[in-house]
Design an enzyme around this catalytic site. Sequence first.
Site, PDB file in Angstrom:
ATOM      1  N   GLU A  52       0.801  -1.131   0.007  1.00  0.00           N
ATOM      2  CA  GLU A  52       0.186  -0.055  -0.162  1.00  0.00           C
ATOM      3  C   GLU A  52       0.993   1.336   0.092  1.00  0.00           C
ATOM      4  O   GLU A  52       1.670   1.374   0.990  1.00  0.00           O
ATOM      5  CB  GLU A  52      -1.100  -0.200   1.277  1.00  0.00           C
ATOM      6  CG  GLU A  52      -1.787  -1.191   1.499  1.00  0.00           C
ATOM      7  CD  GLU A  52      -2.587  -0.957   2.598  1.00  0.00           C
ATOM      8  OE1 GLU A  52      -3.575  -1.726   2.826  1.00  0.00           O
ATOM      9  OE2 GLU A  52      -2.226  -0.398   3.566  1.00  0.00           O
ATOM     10  N   CYS A  53       0.581   2.224  -1.005  1.00  0.00           N
ATOM     11  CA  CYS A  53       1.341   3.414  -1.069  1.00  0.00           C
ATOM     12  C   CYS A  53       2.871   3.399  -0.926  1.00  0.00           C
ATOM     13  O   CYS A  53       3.498   2.962  -1.762  1.00  0.00           O
ATOM     14  CB  CYS A  53       0.707   4.511  -0.042  1.00  0.00           C
ATOM     15  SG  CYS A  53       0.901   6.165  -0.402  1.00  0.00           S
TER      16      CYS A  53
END
Length: 462
Positions: A332-333
């Site tokens: 994530e990210c």
Amino acid sequence: MQEPVERTSAACPALFIAAPASGQGKTTLTAALARLLRNRGKVVRVFKTGPDYLDPQILAQASGRPVDQLDLWMAGETYCRQRFFEAACEADLILVEGAMGLFDGEPSSADLAALFGLPLVIVMDVKGMAQTAAALVAGLAGFRDDILIAGLIANACASQRHRELIESALPAEIPLLAAVARDGALTLPERHLGLVQADEIRAELELRFEAGARALDAEGLAEALLQLPPVTFEAPRQAAEPPMPSLQGRVIGVARDAAFSFIYQANLDLLERMGATLRFFSPLADRHLPPCDALWLPGGYPELHAAQLAANASMRDELRRFFAADKPILAECGGLLYCLESLTDIDGETHTLLGLLPGHGAMRGRRGCQGMQTAELPEGPVRGHAHHRSVAEGTPAPIAFCRRQRHPAPGEAIYRQRGLTASYLHLFFPDNPDALARLLMASGQPASALETHSLTPEESQG
């Protein structure tokens, strides 16, 4: 022997700390108030409105208790109601820090306060104004008839005369609860995505918490708040729910260090409730992965530690072998950036990273992307939040795009390579436990074996 009666409600004084805009000092004063009450031996449970990661770290250190994020869209009313009920069963006072301005966002801080009947205190930076501060508070109080503003905390107040001018102009039903002087010793350090992480400056934060607590103590604020009438929090009605998906026997490796720390505690709690064993590791410092069946690479600040991540060749090699074995990885990210071939950091230096996903990441100054979105995963939709000031270029075609909360344009791209699922979106796992269980191979089926196809932006909007 009589069976114990299950509680269906709990009552506790509570206060919602809001502001007319961001940057007014909400977190600074919420943390100071939590520390003041903690110093007096009180149990304070603090919540943060919205999907913020950094403020809860600060508030948890100040209060000495876990801090949950509450968001009516991302987490839902039942989740928020359960968290409030549990807190009221143990706390002497509940504090909720709002997000942005009081009425900003859909749902807003005002929506959450109104739903649960929480009295509001407005924190306002009064530099450069006097009676106008009173007018603004009066305007906020009159904007909706389903909220109650219990008072004002005037932040950055210049003098006793400044205080008197504000106080004399306030409506009689909105008292000035405190006037806090301008003091750099109270201000919390910031960087490009918000506040500096608590673990990086713990000793400095302690000094600021104590200074803030002394300032509020001098205003007699603790006594005033502890005398607030209690708010009654009802336990959620127990509805028939599908059985919790199982991750029994699965070991999930979770990256957690200064580079990867954007982790909802609710996500960890859910994985453990599903039976998973969590093993934390540091891509910065550890040479080896823990034995595990799946990996979660959450967001954080890889751009601040890219050189150290690149230098840890042993960890990079082990992550590449894990990927080559078709084991599931959720990135994530910041985790997405780590999985790319390279990352250009905030100083313009380019570093070689994992190369699990083709593409290159780079910071892009002050411009960023943020907002609530739903990840349209093959395993099922999961709500979450995006907030980043980087861009990923040269990536492969996504398998889907996230769906924005209230805008028709495609959201963040979702990539899948073998067992790797990567996106800029930070997922809130409790929104769809079944999808997360499938993603992390609860059934033993490799994620790469799931039937997927590349979606166009139009298809992903459904």
